[in-house]
Scaffold this motif. Structure first.
Motif, PDB file in Angstrom:
ATOM      1  N   ARG A   1       0.832  -1.210   0.000  1.00 18.76           N
ATOM      2  CA  ARG A   1       0.000   0.000   0.000  1.00 18.76           C
ATOM      3  C   ARG A   1       0.864   1.256   0.000  1.00 18.76           C
ATOM      4  NH1 ARG A   1      -2.945  -3.278   3.529  1.00 18.76           N
ATOM      5  NH2 ARG A   1      -2.062  -2.256   5.372  1.00 18.76           N
ATOM      6  N   GLN A   2       1.972   1.240   0.739  1.00 16.00           N
ATOM      7  CA  GLN A   2       2.873   2.396   0.755  1.00 16.00           C
ATOM      8  C   GLN A   2       3.486   2.628  -0.624  1.00 16.00           C
ATOM      9  OE1 GLN A   2       5.718   1.539   3.831  1.00 16.00           O
ATOM     10  NE2 GLN A   2       4.293   2.024   5.480  1.00 16.00           N
ATOM     11  N   LEU A   3       3.895   1.556  -1.282  1.00 15.96           N
ATOM     12  CA  LEU A   3       4.466   1.689  -2.628  1.00 15.96           C
ATOM     13  C   LEU A   3       3.409   2.190  -3.603  1.00 15.96           C
ATOM     14  CD1 LEU A   3       6.731   1.478  -4.634  1.00 15.96           C
ATOM     15  CD2 LEU A   3       6.336  -0.990  -4.759  1.00 15.96           C
ATOM     16  N   ALA A   4       2.185   1.687  -3.496  1.00 17.09           N
ATOM     17  CA  ALA A   4       1.107   2.158  -4.370  1.00 17.09           C
ATOM     18  C   ALA A   4       0.858   3.652  -4.165  1.00 17.09           C
ATOM     19  CB  ALA A   4      -0.170   1.361  -4.103  1.00 17.09           C
ATOM     20  N   ALA A   5       0.834   4.087  -2.918  1.00 16.84           N
ATOM     21  CA  ALA A   5       0.610   5.507  -2.624  1.00 16.84           C
ATOM     22  C   ALA A   5       1.756   6.368  -3.148  1.00 16.84           C
ATOM     23  CB  ALA A   5       0.439   5.714  -1.122  1.00 16.84           C
ATOM     24  N   ALA A   6       2.981   5.892  -2.997  1.00 17.01           N
ATOM     25  CA  ALA A   6       4.147   6.647  -3.496  1.00 17.01           C
ATOM     26  C   ALA A   6       4.117   6.736  -5.018  1.00 17.01           C
ATOM     27  CB  ALA A   6       5.438   5.996  -3.018  1.00 17.01           C
TER      28      ALA A   6
ATOM     29  N   ALA B   1       1.450   6.596  -6.912  1.00 17.92           N
ATOM     30  CA  ALA B   1       0.354   7.491  -7.272  1.00 17.92           C
ATOM     31  C   ALA B   1       0.758   8.956  -7.091  1.00 17.92           C
ATOM     32  CB  ALA B   1      -0.882   7.171  -6.438  1.00 17.92           C
ATOM     33  N   ALA B   2       1.413   9.258  -5.979  1.00 14.12           N
ATOM     34  CA  ALA B   2       1.830  10.642  -5.714  1.00 14.12           C
ATOM     35  C   ALA B   2       2.843  11.122  -6.752  1.00 14.12           C
ATOM     36  CB  ALA B   2       2.416  10.751  -4.312  1.00 14.12           C
ATOM     37  N   THR B   3       3.817  10.294  -7.065  1.00 10.49           N
ATOM     38  CA  THR B   3       4.810  10.681  -8.069  1.00 10.49           C
ATOM     39  C   THR B   3       4.157  10.786  -9.437  1.00 10.49           C
ATOM     40  OG1 THR B   3       6.539   9.610  -6.785  1.00 10.49           O
ATOM     41  CG2 THR B   3       7.045  10.073  -9.078  1.00 10.49           C
ATOM     42  N   GLY B   4       3.250   9.869  -9.725  1.00 13.12           N
ATOM     43  CA  GLY B   4       2.534   9.924 -11.002  1.00 13.12           C
ATOM     44  C   GLY B   4       1.748  11.209 -11.178  1.00 13.12           C
TER      45      GLY B   4
ATOM     46  N   LEU C   1       4.236   4.281 -13.536  1.00 18.30           N
ATOM     47  CA  LEU C   1       3.785   4.628 -12.185  1.00 18.30           C
ATOM     48  C   LEU C   1       2.299   4.310 -12.001  1.00 18.30           C
ATOM     49  CD1 LEU C   1       5.707   7.979 -11.694  1.00 18.30           C
ATOM     50  CD2 LEU C   1       6.115   5.828 -10.473  1.00 18.30           C
ATOM     51  N   SER C   2       1.504   4.522 -13.044  1.00 23.32           N
ATOM     52  CA  SER C   2       0.080   4.167 -12.968  1.00 23.32           C
ATOM     53  C   SER C   2      -0.092   2.663 -12.776  1.00 23.32           C
ATOM     54  CB  SER C   2      -0.653   4.612 -14.231  1.00 23.32           C
ATOM     55  OG  SER C   2      -0.644   6.008 -14.334  1.00 23.32           O
TER      56      SER C   2
END
Length: 188
Positions: free
Chosen positions: A77-82, A84-87, A125-126
């Protein structure tokens, strides 16, 4: 008389070394102008945002063997959030860089390389966000353990590609874009 002159010369040379250590070194960058400042800010925005993705990816192989499934789900979940934020930063940065009036032909070529790497980075990233958000659901910890590292590799490759292109553009424009030093490793 010769001994006094030798002694004075030796003292002068001995005092020069400590004074040289106190010099202020100025970075070799071009004079500040709005175009370079905007480009630098944009490059640093992506780099700083991507550092969260780098950190999340770096934790995966360390924790795969000895960590509970619940923690691995949290890491996904942390990697997904990171991701998404960078994307979310990529389209704005890409628009600014595309509109920037880059002065030199070689720098324009490197800018085009950065734009191309951002075009590749956005979809990666998406996909990272979708993949790791699905792996972050309760009960998917063993999937993260088995496939998380290999599914993070395309993201890492895309980030490294962007980083190389950004470094070349910064060098061509004489922008200070020195990578931040790595944090010292903590012992566990």
């Amino acid at each position: 008389m010769i001994r006094t002159a030798s002694l004075l010369t030796a003292l002068a040379l001995a005092g020069a070394a400590p004074l040289a250590a106190q010099q202020v070194l100025q970075p070799r960058t071009a004079a500040a102008d709005p175009v370079r400042d905007t480009i630098r800010r944009d490059l640093l925005t992506v780099r700083d945002s991507a550092s969260r993705v780098d950190a999340a990816i770096a934790r995966l192989p360390i924790e795969l063997r000895n960590t509970s499934a619940a923690v691995l789900e949290s890491r996904a979940r942390q990697l997904a959030a990171a991701c998404a934020a960078t994307g979310r930063t990529v389209p704005g940065v890409r628009a600014h860089l595309a509109a920037a009036a880059v002065p030199a032909a070689q720098a324009r070529a490197w800018r085009d390389s950065v734009l191309a790497s951002l075009d590749r980075l956005g979809p990666v990233l998406s996909e990272c966000d979708r993949t790791f958000a699905a792996m972050g659901v309760s009960g998917k910890g063993e999937e993260v353990r088995g496939y998380g590292w290999s599914r993070s590799r395309p993201v890492d490759r895309a980030l490294r590609s962007y980083e190389r292109a950004a470094l070349r553009l910064a060098a061509a424009l004489q922008i200070d874009y020195t990578p931040r030093p790595a944090a010292p490793a903590r012992s566990r």
